[in-house]
Design an enzyme around this catalytic site. Structure first.
Site, PDB file in Angstrom:
ATOM      1  N   HIS A   7       0.826  -1.217   0.000  1.00  0.00           N
ATOM      2  CA  HIS A   7       0.000   0.000   0.000  1.00  0.00           C
ATOM      3  C   HIS A   7       0.858   1.264   0.000  1.00  0.00           C
ATOM      4  O   HIS A   7       0.470   2.280   0.565  1.00  0.00           O
ATOM      5  CB  HIS A   7      -0.929  -0.002   1.211  1.00  0.00           C
ATOM      6  CG  HIS A   7      -1.811  -1.214   1.280  1.00  0.00           C
ATOM      7  ND1 HIS A   7      -2.954  -1.341   0.530  1.00  0.00           N
ATOM      8  CD2 HIS A   7      -1.703  -2.360   2.001  1.00  0.00           C
ATOM      9  CE1 HIS A   7      -3.520  -2.514   0.788  1.00  0.00           C
ATOM     10  NE2 HIS A   7      -2.777  -3.155   1.665  1.00  0.00           N
TER      11      HIS A   7
ATOM     12  N   ASP B 211       0.026  -5.534   5.948  1.00  0.00           N
ATOM     13  CA  ASP B 211      -0.816  -6.566   5.341  1.00  0.00           C
ATOM     14  C   ASP B 211      -0.692  -6.541   3.819  1.00  0.00           C
ATOM     15  O   ASP B 211      -0.160  -5.610   3.230  1.00  0.00           O
ATOM     16  CB  ASP B 211      -2.282  -6.378   5.742  1.00  0.00           C
ATOM     17  CG  ASP B 211      -2.878  -5.109   5.164  1.00  0.00           C
ATOM     18  OD1 ASP B 211      -2.145  -4.111   5.058  1.00  0.00           O
ATOM     19  OD2 ASP B 211      -4.078  -5.107   4.826  1.00  0.00           O
ATOM     20  N   GLU B 212      -1.197  -7.597   3.184  1.00  0.00           N
ATOM     21  CA  GLU B 212      -1.313  -7.730   1.730  1.00  0.00           C
ATOM     22  C   GLU B 212       0.012  -7.504   1.002  1.00  0.00           C
ATOM     23  O   GLU B 212       0.062  -6.899  -0.069  1.00  0.00           O
ATOM     24  CB  GLU B 212      -2.404  -6.778   1.203  1.00  0.00           C
ATOM     25  CG  GLU B 212      -3.782  -7.110   1.756  1.00  0.00           C
ATOM     26  CD  GLU B 212      -4.903  -6.310   1.111  1.00  0.00           C
ATOM     27  OE1 GLU B 212      -5.804  -6.936   0.530  1.00  0.00           O
ATOM     28  OE2 GLU B 212      -4.873  -5.070   1.209  1.00  0.00           O
ATOM     29  N   TYR B 213       1.070  -8.051   1.583  1.00  0.00           N
ATOM     30  CA  TYR B 213       2.397  -7.960   0.967  1.00  0.00           C
ATOM     31  C   TYR B 213       2.670  -9.228   0.153  1.00  0.00           C
ATOM     32  O   TYR B 213       1.907 -10.198   0.213  1.00  0.00           O
ATOM     33  CB  TYR B 213       3.446  -7.752   2.054  1.00  0.00           C
ATOM     34  CG  TYR B 213       4.833  -7.420   1.551  1.00  0.00           C
ATOM     35  CD1 TYR B 213       5.067  -6.279   0.793  1.00  0.00           C
ATOM     36  CD2 TYR B 213       5.919  -8.244   1.845  1.00  0.00           C
ATOM     37  CE1 TYR B 213       6.336  -5.961   0.344  1.00  0.00           C
ATOM     38  CE2 TYR B 213       7.191  -7.938   1.405  1.00  0.00           C
ATOM     39  CZ  TYR B 213       7.403  -6.805   0.642  1.00  0.00           C
ATOM     40  OH  TYR B 213       8.660  -6.503   0.193  1.00  0.00           O
TER      41      TYR B 213
END
Length: 761
Positions: free
Chosen positions: A303, A358-360
């Site tokens: 992000h 998160d979401e790596y």
């Protein structure tokens, strides 16, 4: 065990002095209250949100008056050490500061500016705020309070200053619901305390620019319901495909909302909306005075387009990687992130900081785990702070164990398992999607969270509302590592899809239901059905002090405003008294052509009204006769929420402008000709009427890569000015301006338009 001060003890036994009584402290029996049994004598439990844990009704009423005072116990006016101990915030608000907030709220509710005094003496009309309750009742915890309403006056006794503030929220809500009864409140005693220590609202302010004034209104909203944590997500970008599929990744919109004077970091701040250090200082002072902790989040290493767009070499270079993933294999990235937090951590008073995580890239699990552990140590060593993260361990497999001292916000079962996290010793907060996730107009999560579903089914220990009794999917309600939970507003891909007003509407509606479950749990909602609860909840929600974003002007009937100009001025014929004012040369003239009198506007003139805007449902209409000489972006209607333009710089069509975004219609107004323009919004669309016939829908383009389509838009109707106060007004005549507080349709538009002219053009 704490002792009441000698000064306070003396006050408690003092007799009446010149008509003033020693301030009352709740009787000893208040520590074992039980809900009142039905009785013809005892007052029933008053309705508030969240519901009171315990209430013992008495007989009779107590009445607030203009002469009532807010009296603060001098022994605790400046707070106590426990105030800081039980808050994430350094230097939290004290009893005197909370009293000032309460004073402001009462003024907005009643119109009365009550005096605030520090004294041990108070009268029967006064409200007394004091601490020391934990000396009697340890079960109250650090946020509980005892509220005593009787003929001697009102007292709120709490364990901390914040707890006393929660008591003022209860009293404030009782006053709002009692406004038709001259602010008479039932006598009785409440013993109230939260079941969970964290009651959180999380908001994505990165992908939707939100003015600081709005952020304060969200604090006013959530603190009204005794939420104690506001988590702001300060950076992000739309969801991205990998670089191989998204060659233009670096040109996509990204948000970073902190504006530093340091040239090394100033480039990252958004031009549309960003907050300075002074902005954040003032904001946190406001947050504290509303009983809340502010948790800031800068989300990395995913992000992070706000950084990688300036430094493409810091992104993972593989074609299968996303452009917003920082490369943790690059030492420059680690150095940058340490410097970034060194720059900004001092802006915030919170002792707990959110780092995202998160979401790596799932192929780099151990590297990501090393990252969160490193920053746990970095924050502890350099800033004496703790950190929290989004649950990610399932999607970031590896051999490195994530430090147990890192607080986890669980959000998705495919990314983390809350039951497993607790077994491994991690503190967990429940933000489980999709139950508590709101992503407006996304079609991926809730557009509006169903507050009935939350009221009937959700609890902080429930992580699967479809399998509520499964111990492998849910926690024990008394699990000590379950810190609480809340709900989240994300604005993925959606800056253009909702206005500020529509966003607030979405957030405000489920807030009360979440408050019930976070504070009192299942016990409160089992006592009253949702259908009984909802009407009173609506009345409270519509009367929260400090909130203007509802944009629903008070009205005695369906018409909010109605101007026909036939009296030679701008007299409101709706019955609401919203008379307008002619400014800078605007004048009433004889218009002819069946219109009687109308107002002549020129580029510098305008009509001002007392009404800022109106949110859906509504209908607005007006007759216009443009001259042949119109400036680009000439304004028909204007407010702080947006504008209605005759045309815009790239198109000759009538255009709505909201929150910096422009929405074209298919309508072109002919010069030197009377035309009727109207528009009406419900909760899903805005319909535009030209000459009282439906001609267009307002659309925005959904650029999300899995949708790519036009979708309907709900705009907020600007009413503050007819024309513009900024020197760019519509040039021509206007007549027959009206606004309804409900939606309308073509046939009715024709009827309403004809009221102000003898015939259609």
């Amino acid at each position: 065990m704490k002792r009441v001060s000698i000064v306070l003890l003396a006050a408690l036994v003092a007799t009446s002095v010149m008509g003033t009584l020693a301030c009352p402290i709740p009787d000893d029996d208040v520590v074992s209250l039980q809900p009142s049994k039905t009785s013809s004598c005892a007052n029933p439990t008053p309705f508030v949100i969240p519901s009171l844990q315990e209430w013992k009704g008495a007989k009779g009423d107590w009445k607030l008056s203009k002469g009532s005072r807010i009296v603060i116990d001098p022994a605790f006016a400046k707070g106590i050490p426990a105030d800081s101990k039980h808050s994430f915030m350094m230097n939290p608000a004290n009893l005197q500061q909370y009293a000032a907030s309460f004073q402001s709220d009462i003024k907005q509710v009643t119109g009365w500016d009550l005096q605030v005094v520090v004294s041990t003496k108070c009268g029967k009309d006064d409200i007394f705020l004091t601490l020391g309750a934990d000396a009697k009742d340890a079960k109250l915890g650090n946020e509980g309070y005892i509220l005593d309403i009787d003929k001697k006056g009102v007292s709120i006794q709490a364990t901390t200053s914040r707890g006393a503030f929660w008591g003022t929220r209860t009293l404030l809500q009782m006053l709002i619901l009692a406004n038709e009864n001259n602010y008479s409140l039932p006598q009785g005693k409440a013993r109230d305390f939260p079941n969970y220590g964290e009651r959180k609202f999380m908001q994505d302010i990165a992908r939707k620019p939100i003015p600081m004034s709005d952020l304060k209104e969200y604090v006013a909203l959530t603190s009204f319901y005794k939420f104690n944590t506001y988590h702001i997500h300060l950076n992000d970008n739309p969801g991205m495909q990998n670089k191989a599929l998204n060659k233009e990744w670096a040109s996509q919109y990204s948000g970073f909302r902190l504006k530093s004077d340091n040239p090394a970091f100033s480039m990252y701040a958004n031009n549309d909306t960003a907050y300075t250090k002074q902005d954040m200082r003032e904001y946190q002072d406001f947050v504290k005075a509303r009983g809340m902790d502010l948790i800031p989040e800068i989300d990395t290493p995913a992000h992070s387009l706000c950084f990688t767009k300036f430094h493409p070499e810091w992104s993972i270079q593989e074609a299968a990687a996303r452009g917003d993933w920082l490369d943790l294999g690059n030492q420059e990235v680690w150095t940058f992130l340490e410097n970034l937090w060194t720059e900004f951590v001092g802006w915030f008073d919170s002792r707990e900081i959110h780092i995202g995580a998160d979401e790596y890239d799932a192929t780099k699990g151990d590297l990501a785990r090393k990252f969160v552990n490193h920053f746990h140590d970095y924050f502890a060593t350099n800033f004496n702070r703790t950190i929290r993260m989004w649950g990610s361990d399932v999607k970031l497999p590896g051999t490195i164990e994530i430090n147990k001292d890192i607080h986890t916000d669980h959000w998705d079962w495919t990314y983390s398992n809350p039951v497993d996290l607790v077994k491994r010793g991690h503190k967990v907060s429940n933000l489980n999607a999709p139950d508590v996730y709101m992503v407006p107009r996304s079609q991926s999560y809730w557009d509006y969270i169903d507050d009935k579903k939350i009221y009937d089914l959700w609890l902080p220990h429930i992580f699967d509302i479809f399998d509520r009794t499964n111990s492998s999917r849910n926690l024990n309600p008394n699990e000590p590592l379950l810190t609480g939970g809340g709900f989240a507003n994300w604005n993925d891909f959606l800056s253009e899809s909702v206005t500020r007003v529509e966003l607030y509407d979405r957030v405000s509606k489920p807030a009360g239901a979440f408050a019930e479950k976070l504070w009192a749990g299942e016990k409160s909602t089992s006592n009253i059905s949702y259908d009984e609860w909802a009407p009173l909840a609506k009345k409270l929600r519509e009367n929260i002090p400090g909130v203007t974003l509802t944009r629903r002007p008070a009205s005695v009937g369906q018409f909010v405003i109605s101007y026909d100009f036939e009296d030679g001025g701008v007299k409101d014929k709706s019955g609401n008294g919203y008379d307008g004012k002619l400014n800078n040369g605007a004048k009433v003239v004889d218009a002819g052509e069946g219109h009687g009198k109308a107002v002549q506007l020129s580029p510098n003139s305008f009509i001002s009204t007392p009404v800022e805007s109106i949110g859906y449902p509504y209908a607005v209409g007006l007759w216009v006769k443009p001259s042949g000489n119109q400036a680009a972006n000439a304004v028909l209607l204007e407010s702080g929420d947006g504008r209605l333009l005759v045309s815009n710089s790239t198109s000759p069509t009538v255009t709505f402008e909201q929150d910096g975004n422009k929405y074209n219609t298919q309508i072109v107004l002919p010069a030197d000709t009377w035309s009727h323009i109207g528009f009406s919004a419900d909760g899903t669309k805005t319909t535009v009427f030209f000459n009282m016939r439906r001609s267009a829908m307002v659309h925005y383009y959904n650029g999300r890569w899995d949708q790519l389509r036009n979708e309907t838009m709900v705009v907020t109707a600007p009413l503050r000015n007819i024309g513009s106060a900024n020197g760019n007004s519509f040039n021509g005549l206007v007549d027959g301006v009206f606004a309804l507080n409900r939606a309308s349709f073509g046939g009715e538009m024709a009827f309403l338009g004809k009221r102000y002219a003898n015939a259609l053009p």
